[in-house]
Scaffold this active site. Structure first.
Site, PDB file in Angstrom:
ATOM      1  N   HIS A 161     -37.256  48.059 -25.276  1.00  0.00           N
ATOM      2  CA  HIS A 161     -37.759  48.007 -23.905  1.00  0.00           C
ATOM      3  C   HIS A 161     -36.820  47.192 -23.017  1.00  0.00           C
ATOM      4  O   HIS A 161     -36.456  47.622 -21.914  1.00  0.00           O
ATOM      5  CB  HIS A 161     -39.152  47.362 -23.876  1.00  0.00           C
ATOM      6  CG  HIS A 161     -40.181  48.116 -24.644  1.00  0.00           C
ATOM      7  ND1 HIS A 161     -41.447  47.623 -24.916  1.00  0.00           N
ATOM      8  CD2 HIS A 161     -40.151  49.353 -25.224  1.00  0.00           C
ATOM      9  CE1 HIS A 161     -42.140  48.501 -25.600  1.00  0.00           C
ATOM     10  NE2 HIS A 161     -41.372  49.563 -25.812  1.00  0.00           N
ATOM     11  N   SER A 177     -39.527  54.857 -25.253  1.00  0.00           N
ATOM     12  CA  SER A 177     -39.908  53.721 -24.422  1.00  0.00           C
ATOM     13  C   SER A 177     -38.705  53.067 -23.748  1.00  0.00           C
ATOM     14  O   SER A 177     -38.789  52.636 -22.590  1.00  0.00           O
ATOM     15  CB  SER A 177     -40.661  52.680 -25.258  1.00  0.00           C
ATOM     16  OG  SER A 177     -41.828  53.237 -25.827  1.00  0.00           O
TER      17      SER A 177
END
Length: 339
Positions: free
Chosen positions: A250, A198
């Site tokens: 992230h 991610s």
């Protein structure tokens, strides 16, 4: 003698690409219908932008992630590790069966297996000298659902970038964004094992945003494109406040990719001409593009240097930011946050 229909084909083409054509005349192709820039005076600009690179890196990365998941499931071997009847799909998947859903609802291996084969474990990174986990963790996934979601996202985002900028630029953004996400994660996440691509994927989103900013003059629908990117990034970052989601990876990946986009994805300014025989023309890049490149490069180098130094010194980022833990999980009446 000029043909107005053919000359209009160049600007019309921009409507489908979102990229402005260079000023000047166009000539008809062999079939008398397709327009192309007058050669050789525009080969330095339009041909550069319109040439699509062959896409092979993204498929290779997808296959590598799938292969890693299969290898991890092979060594996880749920039936042999004492969970026999509780293993999901044990009857036909055998050693590739998934952990019980109450242990891993994403259809994957145990956290112990992920930690053993390269998952991001803060203690092992800081005190065990296993810094390689900062990168290997980005090639592992917690389950089949996790893997599928990330690989679909990679295909949608990565293929377009690789076609436009080539494999090595996109590859560098992907790798360093994953590393940047892991660094920020280790600084703030104290417990558990973190895995997933991610951070690298958010890096590609960040790079798309900075690429749009630094190459602002060549796009015609730039405001709509920027609004779309900001909305997509904001929604995904907002989802990161849910429990069991490492939003620091992230954020770290997005910021890393955003800076690298200014450095690696810069394109010649609109109206730049590469003329033969040393003819004078506009400079290839604007002063703003050069300034953004230098500032972004310095910030990226400084960020990695400071971040890695803090990681290997065992610094707890929460000690210096009392509210930062809310960036990855916001407690509600429906769930608690366990760091």
């Amino acid at each position: 003698m000029s043909n107005p229909d053919v000359e209009a084909a160049g600007p019309a083409r921009a409507a489908t690409t979102g990229i402005k054509p260079p000023p000047g005349r166009y000539y008809a192709g062999g079939d008398g219908q397709h327009a192309a820039p007058v050669a050789p005076f525009y080969y330095g600009q339009e041909a550069e932008r319109e040439r699509q690179h062959h896409t092979w890196l993204v498929p290779v990365v997808v296959l590598a992630n799938v292969a890693m998941f299969i290898v991890v499931m092979y060594y996880n071997d749920c039936p042999r590790n004492g969970r026999g009847a509780d293993c999901l799909g044990g009857g036909f998947l055998r050693r590739f069966s998934f952990q019980p859903l109450k242990e891993n609802p994403l259809f994957g291996p145990s956290s112990a297996t992920l930690g053993k084969y390269g998952g991001l474990d803060r203690y092992k990174v800081v005190h065990g000298g296993q810094g390689w986990r900062l990168e290997t963790s980005t090639w592992l996934h917690a389950g089949l659902i996790h893997l599928g979601a990330n690989m679909i996202s990679l295909i949608f985002v990565g293929v377009r970038l690789e076609q436009q900028f080539g494999f090595w630029k996109v590859g560098l953004v992907y790798l360093f964004s994953g590393l940047g996400g892991s660094v920020l994660s280790v600084l703030f996440i104290r417990n558990g094992v973190s895995v997933g691509a991610s951070g690298a994927l958010f890096g590609l989103l960040g790079a798309m945003l900075s690429e749009l900013i630094t190459n602002w003059t060549i796009y015609t629908n730039r405001l709509a494109a920027m609004a779309n990117l900001i909305i997509i990034a904001a929604i995904n970052l907002a989802l990161g406040i849910l429990p069991h989601v490492d939003n620091f990876a992230h954020i770290g990946g997005f910021l890393t990719g955003f800076l690298l986009g200014f450095v690696l994805l810069i394109q010649p300014r609109f109206g730049w001409l590469e003329q033969p025989f040393g003819g004078k023309t506009k400079s290839k890049y604007t002063a703003c593009q050069i300034v953004l490149l230098i500032v972004a490069l310095l910030l990226a180098i400084a960020g990695f240097a400071v971040g890695l130094l803090m990681v290997f010194r065992g610094v707890n980022g929460n000690d210096h930011c009392s509210w930062c833990h809310y960036l990855t999980c916001v407690p509600t009446s429906h769930w608690k946050c366990d760091n």
